[in-house]
Design a protein around this motif. Structure first.
Motif, mmCIF file in Angstrom:
data_model
loop_
_atom_site.group_PDB
_atom_site.id
_atom_site.type_symbol
_atom_site.label_atom_id
_atom_site.label_comp_id
_atom_site.label_asym_id
_atom_site.label_seq_id
_atom_site.Cartn_x
_atom_site.Cartn_y
_atom_site.Cartn_z
ATOM 1 N N ASN A 262 0.841 -1.192 0.000
ATOM 2 C CA ASN A 262 0.000 0.000 0.000
ATOM 3 C C ASN A 262 0.884 1.252 0.000
ATOM 4 O OD1 ASN A 262 -1.612 2.261 1.519
ATOM 5 N ND2 ASN A 262 -3.151 0.771 0.888
ATOM 6 N N LEU A 284 -2.433 10.715 -0.898
ATOM 7 C CA LEU A 284 -3.222 9.750 -0.131
ATOM 8 C C LEU A 284 -4.701 9.857 -0.470
ATOM 9 C CD1 LEU A 284 -3.362 7.634 2.195
ATOM 10 C CD2 LEU A 284 -3.605 9.562 3.762
ATOM 11 N N MET A 285 -5.208 11.079 -0.529
ATOM 12 C CA MET A 285 -6.630 11.276 -0.786
ATOM 13 C C MET A 285 -7.001 10.979 -2.239
ATOM 14 S SD MET A 285 -7.591 11.839 2.168
ATOM 15 C CE MET A 285 -9.320 11.996 1.747
ATOM 16 N N LEU A 287 -5.838 8.355 -3.879
ATOM 17 C CA LEU A 287 -5.734 6.911 -4.125
ATOM 18 C C LEU A 287 -7.096 6.328 -4.494
ATOM 19 C CD1 LEU A 287 -3.503 5.773 -1.099
ATOM 20 C CD2 LEU A 287 -2.805 5.939 -3.497
ATOM 21 N N THR A 289 -10.362 4.116 -4.173
ATOM 22 C CA THR A 289 -11.140 3.944 -2.948
ATOM 23 C C THR A 289 -10.660 2.771 -2.101
ATOM 24 O OG1 THR A 289 -13.083 4.885 -4.021
ATOM 25 C CG2 THR A 289 -13.452 3.599 -2.021
ATOM 26 N N GLU A 291 -7.739 1.175 -2.065
ATOM 27 C CA GLU A 291 -6.399 1.370 -1.519
ATOM 28 C C GLU A 291 -6.397 2.438 -0.436
ATOM 29 O OE1 GLU A 291 -1.811 2.269 -2.996
ATOM 30 O OE2 GLU A 291 -3.418 2.054 -4.479
ATOM 31 N N LYS A 292 -7.198 3.494 -0.634
ATOM 32 C CA LYS A 292 -7.286 4.550 0.364
ATOM 33 C C LYS A 292 -7.903 4.016 1.652
ATOM 34 C CE LYS A 292 -10.161 7.891 -0.511
ATOM 35 N NZ LYS A 292 -10.684 9.129 -1.135
ATOM 36 N N SER A 293 -8.928 3.194 1.506
ATOM 37 C CA SER A 293 -9.571 2.594 2.678
ATOM 38 C C SER A 293 -8.586 1.724 3.444
ATOM 39 C CB SER A 293 -10.775 1.762 2.230
ATOM 40 O OG SER A 293 -11.370 1.112 3.328
ATOM 41 N N ALA A 295 -5.354 2.069 3.445
ATOM 42 C CA ALA A 295 -4.350 2.948 4.037
ATOM 43 C C ALA A 295 -4.843 3.503 5.369
ATOM 44 C CB ALA A 295 -4.021 4.086 3.073
ATOM 45 N N LEU A 309 -13.669 10.203 6.764
ATOM 46 C CA LEU A 309 -13.539 10.257 5.311
ATOM 47 C C LEU A 309 -14.633 11.099 4.668
ATOM 48 C CD1 LEU A 309 -12.536 6.581 4.520
ATOM 49 C CD2 LEU A 309 -11.074 8.579 4.579
#
Length: 341
Positions: A262, A284-285, A287, A289, A291-293, A295, A309
């Motif tokens: 990640n 980061l924001m 990424l 959905t 992968e962001k979740s 992270a 979020l």
């Protein structure tokens, strides 16, 4: 993945010999029968004696001054997620160390490439970690611990007749302070020396400052960055490319074990976070959905509140409202080595 490189201690903690450090690395073997002990290993041997290591490292210091480190220490600390991915398998860790030491050797900036067989190193796997004074949990529990210690002294004096007081009330206050402390393990207040929970497997590596021929000095220290200098009228390459080493070591793990890393676990993210934190946040924001979740979930395991979020989508407004909170979360997670950056 967290990898640190430190030079030999030259103070009262460690002598100029490698003996104290090697003995320290044997701590987990104490009180264990030989069949249960974890052995030192090198690039080609799975079992090397501590006595041999001390003799080999201490005898490989030609032309080094007394105030120069004779060896360096590398610590490879996979995250719990990485350890879980490889099943916490020591055989896989040994395989990874041997491949990573190839990356280490190739990161020296020299006119002639340095190979792993030019490096004199020995490694040891450890499975436990204990809380130290610099850990966040210890620092945040410290105000409670200080009050408890004072009350315990008072309680001892009351029981010996040196002080008047209600021992039952003091004991009740002590128990209340222990319960109110922010960090606990299995219901017990976290204190220095207590074992950490979860997978804590890591690898210590002792590396001689000199190569196997005892002629070439190989220093990975931060003050020995890759550079070129004129020496005796010729352009000479010297130093160590740290960024290259860390990036290679990360990619080696991913390739070797087919690990899907990640963004927040990457060395790239680590550098971006330290040098350009707002860029890190924006990346980061942005990424996908899933992968962001993932992270945010990894950062949430630090025990800190993760920013909501459901915040404004405008990047500027988003950054102003949530970045400080996110930065605190990442700091805590990074210090706890829970996200490996």
């Amino acid at each position: 993945m967290y990898i640190s490189i430190t030079k030999q201690h030259m103070d009262t903690t460690f002598s100029q010999s490698s003996g104290d450090f090697v003995d320290y690395l044997e701590k987990e073997n104490r009180d264990k029968v030989p069949e249960q002990q974890e052995h030192f290993f090198d690039q080609h041997n799975d079992q090397v004696s501590a006595k041999h290591i001390v003799k080999d490292i201490d005898g490989n210091t030609a032309k080094l001054r007394k105030n120069e480190p004779k060896f360096y220490s590398l610590t490879i600390s996979p995250s719990q997620r990485e350890l879980k991915h490889i099943g916490n398998d020591p055989a896989k860790l040994r395989q990874y160390v041997r491949e990573t030491m190839k990356d280490y050797a190739s990161s020296f900036y020299r006119d002639k490439p340095v190979s792993v067989d030019s490096i004199k190193y020995y490694a040891k796997i450890e499975y436990e970690r204990t809380y130290k004074g610099f850990d966040r949990e210890i620092k945040e529990n410290q105000p409670f611990r200080s009050q408890i210690v004072k009350l315990e002294h008072d309680l001892a004096k009351i029981r010996s007749g040196e002080l008047e007081g209600n021992s039952q009330a003091i004991q009740k206050t002590i128990e209340q302070l222990k319960a109110e402390a922010p960090h606990h393990v299995d219901g017990q207040m976290v204190v220095q020396g207590m074992k950490k929970q979860g997978l804590q497997t890591h690898v210590h590596i002792i590396v001689s400052r000199k190569d196997v021929t005892n002629t070439l000095s190989l220093s990975p220290g931060s003050s020995h960055k890759a550079s070129e200098v004129i020496l005796n009228g010729s352009l000479v390459k010297r130093g160590f490319e740290r960024d290259q080493f860390f990036e290679k070591a990360e990619k080696t793990f991913d390739k070797l074990f087919k690990y899907e890393r990640n963004f927040v676990e990457s060395y790239t993210a680590h550098k971006m976070y330290n040098k350009e934190p707002y860029k890190f946040f924006a990346h980061l924001m942005a990424l996908p959905t899933n992968e962001k979740s993932a992270a945010f979930k990894m950062m949430g395991k630090s025990g800190m509140h993760v920013p909501n979020l459901n915040i404004p989508t405008n990047q500027v407004q988003l950054a102003l409202k949530a970045f400080k909170q996110l930065k605190r979360t990442i700091d805590v997670a990074k210090n706890a080595s829970s996200i490996g950056i």
